[in-house]
Design a protein around this motif. Structure first.
Motif, mmCIF file in Angstrom:
data_model
loop_
_atom_site.group_PDB
_atom_site.id
_atom_site.type_symbol
_atom_site.label_atom_id
_atom_site.label_comp_id
_atom_site.label_asym_id
_atom_site.label_seq_id
_atom_site.Cartn_x
_atom_site.Cartn_y
_atom_site.Cartn_z
ATOM 1 N N ALA A 161 0.830 -1.203 0.000
ATOM 2 C CA ALA A 161 0.000 0.000 0.000
ATOM 3 C C ALA A 161 0.864 1.253 0.000
ATOM 4 O O ALA A 161 0.618 2.199 -0.762
ATOM 5 N N VAL A 162 1.894 1.279 0.838
ATOM 6 C CA VAL A 162 2.792 2.432 0.906
ATOM 7 C C VAL A 162 3.521 2.610 -0.429
ATOM 8 O O VAL A 162 3.621 3.728 -0.957
ATOM 9 N N ALA A 163 4.019 1.511 -0.993
ATOM 10 C CA ALA A 163 4.763 1.588 -2.250
ATOM 11 C C ALA A 163 3.884 2.094 -3.387
ATOM 12 O O ALA A 163 4.314 2.916 -4.201
ATOM 13 N N LEU A 164 2.640 1.625 -3.453
ATOM 14 C CA LEU A 164 1.769 2.022 -4.554
ATOM 15 C C LEU A 164 1.313 3.470 -4.433
ATOM 16 O O LEU A 164 1.236 4.188 -5.435
ATOM 17 N N ILE A 165 1.002 3.923 -3.220
ATOM 18 C CA ILE A 165 0.584 5.321 -3.099
ATOM 19 C C ILE A 165 1.766 6.257 -3.357
ATOM 20 O O ILE A 165 1.621 7.320 -3.946
ATOM 21 N N GLU A 166 2.977 5.827 -2.971
ATOM 22 C CA GLU A 166 4.156 6.656 -3.232
ATOM 23 C C GLU A 166 4.476 6.702 -4.718
ATOM 24 O O GLU A 166 4.860 7.742 -5.251
ATOM 25 N N ALA A 167 4.298 5.577 -5.411
ATOM 26 C CA ALA A 167 4.664 5.499 -6.828
ATOM 27 C C ALA A 167 3.593 6.056 -7.757
ATOM 28 O O ALA A 167 3.914 6.582 -8.816
ATOM 29 N N THR A 168 2.310 5.956 -7.360
ATOM 30 C CA THR A 168 1.233 6.339 -8.276
ATOM 31 C C THR A 168 0.386 7.508 -7.792
ATOM 32 O O THR A 168 -0.348 8.093 -8.583
ATOM 33 N N LYS B 54 -5.729 -5.713 2.096
ATOM 34 C CA LYS B 54 -6.709 -5.735 3.177
ATOM 35 C C LYS B 54 -6.042 -5.368 4.494
ATOM 36 O O LYS B 54 -4.825 -5.531 4.658
ATOM 37 N N GLN B 55 -6.842 -4.884 5.418
ATOM 38 C CA GLN B 55 -6.357 -4.651 6.769
ATOM 39 C C GLN B 55 -6.181 -5.989 7.483
ATOM 40 O O GLN B 55 -6.613 -7.028 6.980
ATOM 41 N N ALA C 212 -8.625 5.040 5.408
ATOM 42 C CA ALA C 212 -7.679 6.146 5.507
ATOM 43 C C ALA C 212 -6.844 6.039 6.779
ATOM 44 O O ALA C 212 -5.636 6.307 6.768
ATOM 45 N N GLY C 213 -7.472 5.642 7.871
ATOM 46 C CA GLY C 213 -6.737 5.523 9.120
ATOM 47 C C GLY C 213 -5.668 4.439 9.061
ATOM 48 O O GLY C 213 -4.547 4.624 9.547
ATOM 49 N N TRP C 214 -6.011 3.292 8.461
ATOM 50 C CA TRP C 214 -5.050 2.188 8.335
ATOM 51 C C TRP C 214 -3.878 2.587 7.461
ATOM 52 O O TRP C 214 -2.722 2.326 7.794
ATOM 53 N N LEU C 215 -4.160 3.252 6.326
ATOM 54 C CA LEU C 215 -3.089 3.648 5.413
ATOM 55 C C LEU C 215 -2.230 4.755 6.018
ATOM 56 O O LEU C 215 -1.011 4.777 5.842
ATOM 57 N N THR C 216 -2.859 5.660 6.774
ATOM 58 C CA THR C 216 -2.089 6.704 7.447
ATOM 59 C C THR C 216 -1.106 6.085 8.434
ATOM 60 O O THR C 216 0.072 6.464 8.489
ATOM 61 N N ALA C 217 -1.572 5.111 9.215
ATOM 62 C CA ALA C 217 -0.689 4.435 10.167
ATOM 63 C C ALA C 217 0.439 3.710 9.454
ATOM 64 O O ALA C 217 1.597 3.726 9.905
ATOM 65 N N ALA C 218 0.126 3.088 8.300
ATOM 66 C CA ALA C 218 1.154 2.376 7.536
ATOM 67 C C ALA C 218 2.211 3.346 7.012
ATOM 68 O O ALA C 218 3.418 3.063 7.063
ATOM 69 N N LEU C 219 1.771 4.508 6.515
ATOM 70 C CA LEU C 219 2.719 5.507 6.018
ATOM 71 C C LEU C 219 3.634 5.998 7.137
ATOM 72 O O LEU C 219 4.852 6.133 6.950
ATOM 73 N N ARG C 220 3.054 6.262 8.290
ATOM 74 C CA ARG C 220 3.855 6.784 9.403
ATOM 75 C C ARG C 220 4.813 5.722 9.937
ATOM 76 O O ARG C 220 5.961 6.035 10.283
ATOM 77 N N LEU D 133 2.820 12.443 7.965
ATOM 78 C CA LEU D 133 2.489 11.722 6.742
ATOM 79 C C LEU D 133 1.016 11.334 6.718
ATOM 80 O O LEU D 133 0.472 10.863 7.719
ATOM 81 N N HIS D 134 0.386 11.548 5.579
ATOM 82 C CA HIS D 134 -1.037 11.249 5.417
ATOM 83 C C HIS D 134 -1.266 10.983 3.936
ATOM 84 O O HIS D 134 -0.638 11.617 3.083
ATOM 85 N N PRO D 135 -2.159 10.057 3.573
ATOM 86 C CA PRO D 135 -2.377 9.773 2.151
ATOM 87 C C PRO D 135 -2.662 11.007 1.310
ATOM 88 O O PRO D 135 -2.091 11.196 0.245
ATOM 89 N N ARG D 136 -3.531 11.880 1.778
ATOM 90 C CA ARG D 136 -3.874 13.069 0.995
ATOM 91 C C ARG D 136 -2.665 13.990 0.839
ATOM 92 O O ARG D 136 -2.438 14.560 -0.221
#
Length: 326
Positions: free
Chosen positions: A206-213, A279-280, A288-296, A312-315
């Protein structure tokens, strides 16, 4: 179970100029991160050995931001001959794009545009941007064009030159977008590799894909194993693509960085056809909360200072990078 055909990067079918299996990253002692990007130069005309002049002038006539992105990409090609081939492919695609959709800029083109161009090349429907209009190109030639163009768009997205549309302003009260630096992106990728090493593969992907795309939370939440496509089955290095829908509902396609392939292979092998890819821990779709925690967590694991990692936050990440070509 769904299992895609992955293989180590660096084979004969690898996109021109891409780093085989992160070897340069390994030499730097930073496992699981792609190579650093070349600094942009003022324009294509400043790169020695490129011709024909008409192609150079076509690309140098683009706006400054796009021109410098193109020049930086060409500089990263491993030889003058490869730069020359990539120049001609990109110039041909640009001529076709300007003829078919003159309102769409080069950096605004989508995977749908790339696919349409390559399909027209395959069936002999191109009337501009090719040496022999109306003549069908071989499958191998079309595949090379597709790989080169995919390489350009992956490069542009990876340096923050283009990001997926934000689809609306930030909610009231939310801090302004974080301008994440190139070094912080490198550390975030390193942190993602450390999450994967700890068994947190879904979060790493999830982190790799949001960072790359620059994909939205909703887009990542809707991905399935069927959205992954390996181009070049049976080769030493299939190009792995992920298809998504952008904020306008258009289908867009992105090459997946080679260093993410092993994680996708592990994740997709546990998913049934049509099942959600990411999936979580409780099996629920990405939030959003799960992905935010993963980014941080990835930021902290990679070495981003705590004062920055906690922002760090997805948006915010989707807003772009402070070091994109200007």
């Amino acid at each position: 179970m769904v299992s895609m055909s992955y293989a180590p990067a660096g084979g004969a079918d690898a996109p021109a100029g891409e780093d085989p299996a992160g070897t340069r990253a390994a030499r730097r002692g930073v496992p699981g991160t792609p190579p650093p990007r070349a600094e942009a130069v003022p324009g294509v005309g400043q790169i020695a050995g490129l011709r024909p002049r008409a192609d150079v002038e076509l690309l140098d006539a683009l706006d400054r931001h796009t021109r410098r992105t193109v020049a930086a990409w060409l500089l990263e090609r491993p030889s003058t001959a490869t730069r020359q081939a990539c120049l001609q492919t990109l110039a041909g695609f640009l001529r076709w794009l300007q003829a078919t959709e003159p309102h769409v800029g080069l950096l605004a083109a989508t995977g749908a545009h790339l696919d349409a161009y390559c399909e027209q090349a395959r069936i002999g429907a191109l009337t501009v941007g090719v040496r022999n209009p109306g003549r069908a190109l071989s499958g191998a030639t079309v595949a090379r064009k597709h790989r080169a163009l995919s390489s350009f768009y992956w490069f542009a997205w990876s340096i923050g030159a283009i990001r997926q549309g934000d689809g609306g302003s930030a909610p009231a009260g939310e801090p302004q977008p974080l301008a994440i630096t190139r070094d912080e992106r490198r550390l975030l990728r390193l942190g993602a590799s450390r999450l994967a090493a700890d068994g947190r593969v879904a979060e790493a992907v999830a982190v790799a894909l949001i960072e790359a795309t620059g994909a939205s939370v909703a887009t990542l939440a809707g991905l399935t194993s069927e959205d992954l496509h390996a181009v070049g089955h049976g080769s030493n290095n299939p190009l792995v693509l992920v298809t998504m829908r952008d904020d306008r509902g258009d289908v867009v396609t992105f090459p997946v960085p080679t260093w993410v392939h092993p994680w996708l292979k592990a994740l997709s092998s546990t998913r049934a056809a049509g099942d959600l890819l990411i999936k979580q821990g409780d099996g629920q779709p990405v939030s959003a909360g799960w992905l935010t925690a993963a980014l941080r967590d990835a930021g902290s694991a990679g070495g981003i200072p705590a004062s920055r990692a906690k922002l760090l936050h997805p948006r915010k990440l989707r807003a772009g990078t402070a070091t994109a070509p200007a």
